[in-house]
Structures are given as C-alpha cells and as structure tokens.
Design a protein around this motif. Structure first.
Motif, mmCIF file in Angstrom:
data_model
loop_
_atom_site.group_PDB
_atom_site.id
_atom_site.type_symbol
_atom_site.label_atom_id
_atom_site.label_comp_id
_atom_site.label_asym_id
_atom_site.label_seq_id
_atom_site.Cartn_x
_atom_site.Cartn_y
_atom_site.Cartn_z
ATOM 1 N N ASN A 35 45.513 16.172 32.355
ATOM 2 C CA ASN A 35 46.620 16.201 31.392
ATOM 3 C C ASN A 35 47.600 17.339 31.652
ATOM 4 O O ASN A 35 48.415 17.668 30.798
ATOM 5 N N GLY A 36 47.497 17.936 32.821
ATOM 6 C CA GLY A 36 48.428 19.002 33.160
ATOM 7 C C GLY A 36 48.180 20.303 32.428
ATOM 8 O O GLY A 36 48.961 21.244 32.534
ATOM 9 N N ASP A 37 47.078 20.380 31.663
ATOM 10 C CA ASP A 37 46.794 21.592 30.886
ATOM 11 C C ASP A 37 45.812 22.462 31.654
ATOM 12 O O ASP A 37 44.781 21.995 32.127
ATOM 13 N N ARG A 38 46.133 23.718 31.721
ATOM 14 C CA ARG A 38 45.226 24.671 32.347
ATOM 15 C C ARG A 38 44.457 25.412 31.256
ATOM 16 O O ARG A 38 45.047 25.889 30.292
ATOM 17 N N GLU A 39 43.159 25.502 31.436
ATOM 18 C CA GLU A 39 42.357 26.209 30.453
ATOM 19 C C GLU A 39 42.716 27.687 30.462
ATOM 20 O O GLU A 39 42.848 28.292 31.524
ATOM 21 N N PRO A 40 42.902 28.273 29.266
ATOM 22 C CA PRO A 40 43.205 29.710 29.222
ATOM 23 C C PRO A 40 42.047 30.512 29.798
ATOM 24 O O PRO A 40 40.879 30.208 29.540
ATOM 25 N N GLN A 41 42.378 31.473 30.608
ATOM 26 C CA GLN A 41 41.354 32.279 31.250
ATOM 27 C C GLN A 41 41.649 33.756 31.045
ATOM 28 O O GLN A 41 42.806 34.174 30.974
ATOM 29 N N CYS A 42 40.598 34.515 30.927
ATOM 30 C CA CYS A 42 40.727 35.973 30.872
ATOM 31 C C CYS A 42 39.771 36.527 31.909
ATOM 32 O O CYS A 42 38.564 36.626 31.679
ATOM 33 N N ARG A 43 40.281 36.799 33.074
ATOM 34 C CA ARG A 43 39.445 37.243 34.182
ATOM 35 C C ARG A 43 39.804 38.680 34.542
ATOM 36 O O ARG A 43 40.951 38.994 34.849
ATOM 37 N N PHE A 44 38.823 39.544 34.481
ATOM 38 C CA PHE A 44 39.035 40.935 34.863
ATOM 39 C C PHE A 44 38.817 41.050 36.373
ATOM 40 O O PHE A 44 37.706 40.868 36.857
ATOM 41 N N MET A 45 39.896 41.322 37.086
ATOM 42 C CA MET A 45 39.810 41.402 38.533
ATOM 43 C C MET A 45 39.175 42.720 38.956
ATOM 44 O O MET A 45 39.359 43.760 38.313
ATOM 45 N N ALA A 46 38.436 42.657 40.050
ATOM 46 C CA ALA A 46 37.849 43.879 40.609
ATOM 47 C C ALA A 46 38.953 44.791 41.113
ATOM 48 O O ALA A 46 40.024 44.344 41.535
ATOM 49 N N GLU A 47 38.701 46.070 41.054
ATOM 50 C CA GLU A 47 39.675 47.039 41.555
ATOM 51 C C GLU A 47 39.890 46.792 43.051
ATOM 52 O O GLU A 47 38.931 46.770 43.819
ATOM 53 N N PRO A 48 41.135 46.582 43.488
ATOM 54 C CA PRO A 48 41.361 46.308 44.912
ATOM 55 C C PRO A 48 41.046 47.523 45.767
ATOM 56 O O PRO A 48 41.125 48.669 45.292
ATOM 57 N N PRO A 49 40.673 47.320 47.020
ATOM 58 C CA PRO A 49 40.409 48.450 47.912
ATOM 59 C C PRO A 49 41.647 49.331 48.066
ATOM 60 O O PRO A 49 42.776 48.855 47.966
ATOM 61 N N SER A 50 41.423 50.598 48.318
ATOM 62 C CA SER A 50 42.534 51.539 48.458
ATOM 63 C C SER A 50 42.158 52.609 49.460
ATOM 64 O O SER A 50 40.987 53.001 49.562
ATOM 65 N N VAL A 51 43.154 53.074 50.203
ATOM 66 C CA VAL A 51 42.886 54.160 51.155
ATOM 67 C C VAL A 51 42.463 55.421 50.427
ATOM 68 O O VAL A 51 41.840 56.313 51.013
ATOM 69 N N PHE A 52 42.803 55.535 49.134
ATOM 70 C CA PHE A 52 42.390 56.716 48.384
ATOM 71 C C PHE A 52 40.874 56.795 48.256
ATOM 72 O O PHE A 52 40.310 57.877 48.101
ATOM 73 N N SER A 53 40.203 55.627 48.304
ATOM 74 C CA SER A 53 38.747 55.637 48.212
ATOM 75 C C SER A 53 38.130 56.367 49.400
ATOM 76 O O SER A 53 37.043 56.937 49.293
ATOM 77 N N TYR A 54 38.821 56.331 50.535
ATOM 78 C CA TYR A 54 38.323 57.042 51.721
ATOM 79 C C TYR A 54 38.216 58.535 51.427
ATOM 80 O O TYR A 54 37.209 59.181 51.735
ATOM 81 N N PHE A 55 39.250 59.095 50.818
ATOM 82 C CA PHE A 55 39.256 60.526 50.522
ATOM 83 C C PHE A 55 38.383 60.853 49.314
ATOM 84 O O PHE A 55 37.766 61.911 49.259
ATOM 85 N N ALA A 56 38.317 59.937 48.333
ATOM 86 C CA ALA A 56 37.522 60.195 47.141
ATOM 87 C C ALA A 56 36.038 60.288 47.453
ATOM 88 O O ALA A 56 35.288 60.952 46.734
ATOM 89 N N ASP A 57 35.595 59.631 48.524
ATOM 90 C CA ASP A 57 34.171 59.643 48.880
ATOM 91 C C ASP A 57 33.759 60.888 49.661
ATOM 92 O O ASP A 57 32.575 61.075 49.933
ATOM 93 N N ILE A 58 34.721 61.706 50.031
ATOM 94 C CA ILE A 58 34.418 62.905 50.825
ATOM 95 C C ILE A 58 34.234 64.098 49.884
ATOM 96 O O ILE A 58 35.104 64.365 49.050
#
Length: 644
Positions: A611-634
């Motif tokens: 019927n062309g209707d999309r079910e409403p969704q609430c999806r919490f996306m995972a934090e995307p990778p970032s180069v800052f994680s490289y420095f945060a782990d040191i």
C-alpha cells in the motif's frame, strides 16, 4: 603460537588462496632493549641508539605472507604515536590512522621508529634514575594492522581520499560562510582539485609497449625527479645487454650514466606473457630502497589473426556490445558521486530503468544473472558452475571478438572475474592490477580505472575498422569501499569515455547492487540502496526506443538484461523462466514487485512496501568509525598532548 607462525608462508598460503577473506586484523609488535651500562655517566642521553639498541619484532613474517597474496596492509591502532617533522624528503614518514605499508621493509621501518622513539621518551622520563637490579631497559610497542584485498580503509574516512583544504565553502544567502560542503552530499561541491593525485615519485619510471615484434618492450628509467628528461635513448645490441636485461630477457633502454646506480635486483619487471611478442601488459618497479615503489605500467592489444576466429554468418548486421559494470553502486549513488556521467548518459539517449532491482545480496548472484541468465545456489556458485553458459562464450562461438577485464585485484572472490573468463582479450590483465597499489587507487602514475579505460579504448580501436563485431565487458571496482568517495574519481573518466563509443554498439551502463556493508548500510536507506542497482541502456538504432522507454518504469532484473542482450545480439527468443527481454513489452505483473519471482521478498518489502506505506521506525545507528578513535585508544603518556 605467534602470529608469524599462524600466518607463515608454508602454513597460510594454501588456505589464503582457497578462501574468500574480506579482511584480516593481526597484531605486530617491537621490543627494544638497551644495556644500562651504556647509559652510566651519560645523563644527556646523547647515545647512539642504532649501535646500542637491540630490537625484536613480531609480525613481519605474517605481513610478508599477506603481501605476497596481494593484501593491502594499513595501520588500524597503535600503543604509541609520535609527531614526525618531515624534512621534505619522501623517505620521511608520518605514521597515523590508515597509514599504508607498501613493503615489509616499510613496516620494519615503522616499528623501529616507534620503539626507538618510545625508548627516547622513557629515558627522558627516567631522568637518570635507574631502579631495580635489571641490567637492561626494555620498552615495547604494539599495533594492530588491517589487511584487505579490496579498497576499504582500516578506519573509513573521506579525508583519506580528498584534500580537505580544497573543499568549497557553503555560504548563506548573504554570502557568509556557513560550513565546508561535503562533496558526497552536494554534487555542486565536486571538483577535480579536491581529489588526490597518484604519487609523483612514479613519474621517474616509464615503460612502453610497442606493436613492432622487433622491439616489443622498452623501459625508460629517469632520475627520481619526474621533470628531468633523458635527452636520448640508445638501443643496445645483444652483446651489450646489462644484468637487468639478461635477468628478464627483454630489451631495456636506460640512461646509460644513471644505470650504474642500479643493480638487477633493484628492478622488477613483469610481463603478462612469457612470449614478449604476445604480451598485452607489462610493468616495471624501480625500488632501490625497498620502501616506496616507483612503478609504471602499459598495455596494448595484440590483434587476433582472422584464422583463429569463428566464422561469422552476417557480419554487417551484428552490432557491437559494451557492458560497463560498476561494482557496487546504487542508482542514487550514481547521481551523487558521478553527476557528470549521469548527465552525459541522459543527453546521449540512454534509457534509465528506475525500478531495476537486484536478485541477491552480493555480486555473485547478480553478476551470474546478468552474464549467464541463470541463478546460482550459493555464494561460491559461480566457481562451481563449470557447465554454465556465459554470454561472452556464446558470443565468441558466434564469431564475436571478446574482452573481459576489471580494474581490481581481489582473488578468490565470488565475482565473475575469479573464474578468469576465456575471452580473446582481458585474461592477461588478471594479474596486471595485482602488480602494485598506491592510494587513492593507483597503478603507478595512473589510476587503475585509467589503465582499464585505456585498454578498452585500445581494444575498440584495434577492431572497429574490420567487418567483425566485438563485445567488451568492463568492470570497475573502485566504488567497493565504505566511504563512498572513490566512486567520484571515475566521474570525469567515464563521462569522457562514453562519448567516444562507436554508434553501432549496444551499451549497458550498469551495476550489480548498491553498497552492502559499512556505516551507510547500517541505516534503512542503505538497505534500500543495496537492492537498487542501476541499469541504463542504449541501442544502436531507435527502433526499440519506445518499447524500452515504456518498460523503464516497470520492475526489471539482471535476468531481463541478459535476455535483452541474447535477443539483440544472438537473435534468441529473449524469454526464459527467469527473465524477459526488454525489447518486447513487459506484462502488467511487472508493475508489482511481489509478482516478480526472481526478486527476493525482502527487497520488495524495502523498495515497494504494501500500500505504499512504510512502517515507522526508530533505529539508533551505531557510532560510525572515526580517525579520532585511533588517538583516543592511545594512552596519554604515549602520544602528544592535544593542543590547548
């Protein structure tokens, strides 16, 4: 067991060759030991670390095994990070997230630099106070490396593929700067200046392939300055051949004065055929230091003799075929990343099939459907389907001159190139793109895609003038990375190339699916685009244009594209239990995704919900990778402090 034992050449090579592995993360480390007696009475620590430091490294053997299997190795994380001040010499390196290691020697250099700097920092912190009864001072550095045959980065980051400083600025209605435009979100922000160039050091090496059988292979080596020209080249007689020439069995023209600085082991030459007369590709790597390669490659077409071809029944009525495959790319990503190419295709009269839908989750089932018209049973079905009738084989048996090639080096995948199609041309390029790699996706001083387009153009030029049709299947894998950035590098090249295609040619500009992994795929929109590849088609005449246009708004699949080509080129019926030719009107059931048996129900639920209707969704996306994680782990003590 240590990683060098697990990934030893003897133990790992066989299963690496037989297994499809997307990526491997493995540890490397370096342990430095310094006798305390060398420090006594020398509290300035002006010591010769090269002389006194003993370093033990783990992981170099594993890295060597993976490099020999064409894996690209990058830095994922590290226990230490140091700011380096490059002197302008390209032998100086900055090591950080996604640092790429060309050779085992370059990895050795990284580990040695890290652990020697860690030792210097440790000595500085000790300030001459040595505790305990130990006679040795020991420091360890640990890192995780990311190895892949593909183009993915260890940490997905668009900034690794673009020059951030050259991005255009967004402005408001008053002309005030708001923020930097993201070139992946705003097509108008795309411009050539933001894209990285292939490393300049490759300009110091040049290889040429000639058509003459008397001089089939010529290599020219320059100084490292690519602007410096060699005034003259001389041809040596056989009696004057150098060690390099004797080792490789080819004629090498080199600046005679500079040749003395090189030895045979510094020059690696690869040819696609043991017979130089038949070689269609060749590469040279001048790498004296063993750290940074200096590469150049060239291609040509060695024409097939008429006596080697199958007889053609009616050469004047058979059109040519060109299939341009981008793996992977959704039709919406085409408009975002290749806006110029998309606009040119529309201007040239290509019909855009807006409901073209994938029939599988990855390349295997979709490429099998397009190229053979039959489904596969499993991920490895392409390799195990020896009796499958491929389109290029059928065209070859009917007298077509065929070519199939792709611009990537991914062995043991479920893509069609893994079966090494037996076409007239293209087979010699199977190892061509495995010879070397540099970012962004370079083979020497050219993009890999440039080499493939050049080879395809050479193929077209070689056979366009004869009364025999040709069929070329060209696949680009540059978009197979999860930053959605490298695809934009293709825009200018493809926009220019499609305008040079001969008129008597059936052209399919297509993809097998949209990106099916990475940060974009974690959103529902990413799942939708995975199921929506692109198909744009052009016939050499306008006889079927109206039919194609009417079919363009119906649900279609790669099976339909296959039947279309079978009917247009081979005169076959164009209808099977899997697909229907697009040259004939499609039935009304093609207005409903759920009534197309070859489209998975899960894809229909995404692209055409009831019927062309999309079910409403609430999806919490995972934090995307970032180069800052490289420095945060040191740990703080192992890296420079953040600027205040």
């Amino acid at each position: 067991p240590r990683i060098d034992e697990i990934l030893s050449f003897q133990r790992a090579t066989s299963w690496l060759e037989q297994t499809t592995i997307t990526y491997i993360v493995f540890p490397v480390s370096a342990k430095a030991s310094l006798p305390l007696e060398s420090l006594l009475g020398n509290f300035e620590y002006d010591i010769d670390l090269t002389r006194d430091l003993s370093v033990e490294m783990v992981g170099l053997g594993a890295a060597g095994t993976l490099m020999r299997s064409s894996y690209k190795i990058q830095l994922l994380s590290s226990s230490h990070h140091f700011d380096w001040r490059p002197s302008g010499d390209e032998t100086e390196f900055n090591y950080g997230p996604n640092s790429f290691f060309h050779t085992v020697k370059s990895l050795h250099r990284f580990l040695y630099h890290q652990v020697s700097r860690a030792m210097q920092v440790e000595l500085k912190h000790m300030k001459g106070k040595f505790a305990g009864n130990s006679s040795m001072l020991e420091v360890e550095v640990h890192s995780l490396l990311f190895a892949t045959q593909g183009l993915d980065l260890a940490i997905p980051s668009r900034s690794s593929y673009t020059d951030v400083g050259k991005h255009k600025n967004c402005v408001d209605s008053q002309g005030r700067r708001k923020q930097r435009c993201d070139p992946k979100l705003n097509a108008r922000a795309l411009n050539e200046s933001i894209f990285l160039q292939c490393p300049e050091r490759h300009g110091g090496t040049r290889i040429q392939l000639f058509g003459s059988r008397d001089d089939p292979l010529k290599i020219q080596l320059h100084k490292l300055d690519p602007n410096q020209k060699n005034d003259s080249l001389r041809r040596r007689r056989v009696s004057e051949r150098t060690a390099i020439e004797k080792r490789h069995g080819v004629v090498v023209d080199v600046n005679n004065n500079w040749l003395k600085e090189w030895e045979a082991e510094h020059i690696e030459i690869w040819s696609s055929s043991s017979d130089p007369d038949q070689a269609e590709a060749a590469c040279v790597n001048a790498n004296r230091e063993g750290i940074l390669p200096r590469v150049d490659c060239a291609t040509r077409i060695v024409q097939i003799e008429e006596t080697e071809l199958k007889p053609l029944e009616s050469p004047s009525s058979n059109p040519n075929l060109l299939v341009i495959m981008i793996d992977p790319l959704s039709r919406y990503q085409l408009r975002r990343s290749l806006p110029n190419t998309w606009a040119i295709l529309k201007l040239l009269g290509f019909v855009d099939f807006e409901r073209y839908t994938a029939v599988g989750n990855n390349s295997g089932p979709n490429q099998a459907a397009l190229y053979s018209g039959r489904p596969i049973d499993s991920r490895d079905g392409i390799k195990s389907s020896g009796k499958r009738s491929w389109l290029w084989d059928r065209l070859k048996s009917k007298g077509y001159i065929t070519m199939k090639a792709e611009d990537g080096c991914v062995r043991n995948s479920n893509m069609v190139q893994s079966i090494q199609p037996r076409t007239h041309h293209g087979r010699q390029l199977h190892e061509f793109f495995c010879f070397s790699f540099d970012r962004p996706n370079c083979l020497g001083s050219k993009m890999a895609a440039e080499h493939l387009i050049e080879y395809t153009q050479q193929f077209i030029d070689a056979y366009e003038g004869i009364s025999r049709p040709w069929a070329a299947f060209v696949s680009f894998v540059d978009s197979h990375e999860d930053t959605l950035t490298l695809a934009s590098y293709l825009d200018g090249m493809l926009a220019e190339f499609v305008q040079s295609i001969p008129r008597n040619t059936v052209v399919l500009f297509t993809s097998d699916h949209g990106l099916h992994y990475g940060p974009p795929f974690s959103a529902r929109a990413g799942e939708v685009e995975r199921s929506q590849p692109l198909l744009m088609m052009k016939m050499p005449t306008f006889q079927k244009f109206n039919v194609l246009t009417k079919n363009a708004d119906k649900y279609t699949t790669p099976f339909d594209a296959h039947e279309t080509l079978s009917q247009a080129l081979l005169g076959e019926r164009g209808q099977t239990e899997y697909g229907l030719s697009l040259l004939d009107p499609l039935p009304a059931v093609r207005n409903d995704c759920t009534l197309v048996s070859s489209i998975p129900a899960s894809f229909c639920a995404l692209v055409a919900p009831p019927n062309g209707d999309r079910e409403p969704q609430c999806r919490f996306m995972a934090e995307p990778p970032s180069v800052f994680s490289y420095f945060a782990d040191i740990p703080l003590n192992n890296r420079p402090r953040w600027p205040k």
